[in-house]
Design an enzyme around this catalytic site. Structure first.
Site, PDB file in Angstrom:
ATOM      1  CG  PHE A   1     -26.733  11.138   0.856  1.00 24.49           C
ATOM      2  CD1 PHE A   1     -26.013  12.302   1.058  1.00 24.49           C
ATOM      3  CD2 PHE A   1     -27.311  10.933  -0.383  1.00 24.49           C
ATOM      4  CE1 PHE A   1     -25.862  13.236   0.047  1.00 24.49           C
ATOM      5  CE2 PHE A   1     -27.167  11.855  -1.401  1.00 24.49           C
ATOM      6  CZ  PHE A   1     -26.436  13.014  -1.188  1.00 24.49           C
TER       7      PHE A   1
ATOM      8  CG  ASP B   1     -25.243   3.998   0.583  1.00 25.25           C
ATOM      9  OD1 ASP B   1     -24.136   3.897   0.018  1.00 25.25           O
ATOM     10  OD2 ASP B   1     -26.049   4.913   0.344  1.00 25.25           O
TER      11      ASP B   1
ATOM     12  CE1 TYR C   1     -20.662  11.244  -6.410  1.00 23.46           C
ATOM     13  CE2 TYR C   1     -21.916   9.857  -7.898  1.00 23.46           C
ATOM     14  CZ  TYR C   1     -21.866  10.729  -6.839  1.00 23.46           C
ATOM     15  OH  TYR C   1     -23.028  11.081  -6.211  1.00 23.46           O
ATOM     16  CE  LYS C   2     -20.598   9.912  -2.359  1.00 25.95           C
ATOM     17  NZ  LYS C   2     -20.542  11.368  -2.279  1.00 25.95           N
TER      18      LYS C   2
ATOM     19  NE  ARG D   1     -18.913  16.386   3.256  1.00 32.13           N
ATOM     20  CZ  ARG D   1     -19.445  15.520   2.394  1.00 32.13           C
ATOM     21  NH1 ARG D   1     -20.045  14.423   2.849  1.00 32.13           N
ATOM     22  NH2 ARG D   1     -19.388  15.728   1.100  1.00 32.13           N
TER      23      ARG D   1
END
Lengths: 430, 430
Positions: A132, A203, A228-229, A389
């Protein structure tokens, strides 16, 4: 390929699902199938009242007194202990603070502080070419500051590179890739890195709450993750940071704010880091945001009596396998190459499909039909295609949702409706 | 000393106060006189519904779509533009992000990046011996990294030190001191610093929303400030960062997260900073916390038709003068030296009283009576005494509150009740 499941079969799977009640922990909008929990988790039903209490009772009534009386001051450690249960860490090893990007700056600095002491000749940070971007940007900043090199490789080339890794100070990898959903074996890769003499930073943005993680079992060195995922903490929720206890009293990190001081309320003139991972803390804790995050974490801990992350993982794989099979069977007329690993052991909790001709428009048409996934542009090449996705969050995704999502996808593709101009008006999407 | 005002006089002042309606913007607990808005601002009445909407409609219903449809992605700049109106900055010059401590790391790095380019021989960061510790801790970290020296001085010695300041790269000062409430003349000190060839960083933690600030008028270089004190943004609210436009496209800051990238949604491999102050951004914005902060900022902007910060300042000085006078008159039997400047021009929006014998216990006894200020320990010496701090926030503090607070203080001191053991059981207080 498995047998073709009908919608009725999927309803039966839901009825027999031992985790089915966990969905009641969420408030999901009518008419929406939400397959984007890998980007922003859904709203826990408990969150509005919890945050309202934090605002109205704790802040409004308690005012400044709530730092003690409502336990605000201990939130970073208390929430950290809860997240620790999801990622194979022990109480006291993990804290909640700041954002994922800010925490990566801390943990990468921390790892470099140890590498510099133990192996100053090592000058390479090794990472994933497809990591990312924020991870790469933070690493670029620290490389420029410390005279190091950020070298990018791929999962396929990683083992060979580590074998000749006497120059590598730190291996920094996102365990589950945000585009493809490809998952690395943390224990195996950590062992390879350690054999090469390198430290590891993991990560866990797409791992924590999504797949079983065993940081201690893997002997990992440092880790961060996102609130927040899959932790369902709300948009821009605080993130977390971990260090293996063997490093925790030893590492240095440069964001030396007062909350990471050994005695913040002595107001000393000189910085002295707190014991252990509390030295990761910097400014005043984000109390309201952490109140929301705690509700999100609790939705995962509620699965513990039902088998916890192992049970969630089993369902997640069932869901993603079902999706892959259904797409193969029911969208066979369309070119939708699978961009995620078919092997369960290498797949996180999402499935990506390549669609270079009009991925953005296809996703826009799906969203209009109430099926929310997301789109990630690539270089529109075979090596890095545009992606649709779809994230599968076993806490609230049902088997019938997968079936219905594929129905919508097949209709969008069969009808060609995505070719209408209105579906291709791009806006920023996170 | 002024004439002795009675409680009736204070009620009359409140009745005639042109700002009196602004108090209705807040939800304040019954039976409490809150004089700690300099530490944590009170709850705006609009906040619970606004945050509930952000949670339930924007997050719960809108889910990932709200990054665009609810304007989440533009929050840092939109709120920044609002704060800019309070501190003498223009739209586009200020962003909301992260914590005060993290932002100080960015702006100090930014100033150093410019100093290094323009005057690499300058190796000193000059700051206040009595600065809030987190500022000193962050500066210590950056000094260690860059081979610089943090030199501490006092407001009294500042002018002389700047006169011989050819070695000073950056002057970093908190405009209103957190202990004494002493306020520096930003324009004058910035001019002195510039005459010496140094850049200025102003920490506005106790200035923004408390006193008129004119960053552009003062030709200041960099500034940061806090969201949870006079901006009423809630516990741990996000903070802000500003750069003068002459530096904004030029500075470098090391927390190079994806939100500060020139094109975050291109997911480029290489970091390229955004134009202007958006390069201060790092991770994903704290949406829920910013929703609360915006309500707090709005309570100050509501004063604009009534004269804005100038009118608030006039009332703030009336309040603090009244407090000083009342304490002198009604607590004369007790040693309570004024630890804040008597000169209005040098006093922020708080008053501190020295009480070395039992400051903590006196404040605890006051709080039990519903008068909430706070306590800041010193070295218990004459040079740095223990302090009782009282903050005056003209948005919601009434003249009669000041009178009643002094009544409580006089009673606590006259009765000697603070000498009871239970008042001296210390707990951490922020």
């Amino acid at each position: 390929m498995s047998e073709i499941l009908t919608r009725q079969d999927c309803l039966a799977l839901d009825a027999a699902d031992p985790l089915r009640e966990l969905r009641n922990q969420f408030t999901l909008p009518e008419g929406v199938i939400y397959l984007d929990g890998n980007s922003l988790g859904a709203l826990p039903a408990a969150t509005p009242a919890r945050v309202a209490a934090a605002i109205q009772q704790e802040w409004g009534e308690g005012l400044i007194r709530s730092w003690n009386s409502a336990g605000w001051i201990a939130q970073p450690q208390r929430l950290g202990d809860k997240i620790a249960r999801l990622v194979g860490a022990a109480p006291g090893e993990l804290v909640v603070a700041d954002s994922t990007s800010v925490n990566l700056y801390k943990v990468l600095s921390a790892a470099l502080s140890i590498a510099k002491a133990d192996a100053p000749e090592r000058k390479v940070i090794l990472s994933d070419r497809e990591n990312f971007p924020t991870d790469l940007y933070i690493a670029q900043s620290l490389c420029a500051q410390h005279g190091l090199t950020l070298e990018l490789t791929s999962a396929a080339e990683l083992q060979a590179r580590l074998a000749g890794g006497a120059d590598i100070a730190v291996l920094m990898w996102t365990q589950v890739n945000y585009r493809s959903g490809q998952m690395l074996d943390m224990a195996r890769v950590t062992a390879l890195a350690h054999a090469a003499g390198a430290l590891t930073i993991w990560d866990l943005a797409h791992s924590a709450g999504a797949v079983p993680v065993d940081l201690k079992g893997a002997q990992a060195d440092f880790a961060i993750g996102c609130g927040y995922k899959y932790l369902n903490g709300g948009p821009g929720a605080p993130a977390f940071a971990w260090a293996h206890p063997r490093h925790a009293d030893r590492f240095w990190q440069p964001l030396s704010g007062w909350m990471g001081h050994a005695a913040p309320f002595r107001f000393d003139t000189d910085y002295r880091p707190a014991q252990g991972v509390s030295r990761y803390l910097c400014g005043t804790p984000a109390v309201l945001a952490m109140s929301a995050l705690e509700c999100g974490i609790d939705t995962l801990l509620a699965a513990e009596p039902l088998g916890g992350m192992a049970a969630l993982r089993a369902k997640s794989l069932q869901l993603s396998r079902l999706f892959i099979d259904q797409v193969r069977q029911r969208c066979a007329a369309h070119a939708l190459p699978l961009a995620s690993p078919l092997d369960d052991a290498q797949r996180g909790s999402q499935v990506s499909l390549a669609h270079n001709e009009g991925g953005y428009a296809v996703m826009a048409a799906l969203i209009e039909r109430g099926v929310i996934g997301d789109f990630r542009a690539g270089a529109s090449s075979e090596a890095e295609p545009d992606l649709l996705r779809f994230g599968f969050t076993p806490l609230y995704t049902r088997f019938v949702d997968v079936f219905d999502a594929v129905t919508a996808l097949a209709e969008v593709l069969d009808s060609g409706e995505w070719r209408q101009a209105r579906f291709n008006q791009r806006a920023a999407v996170t």
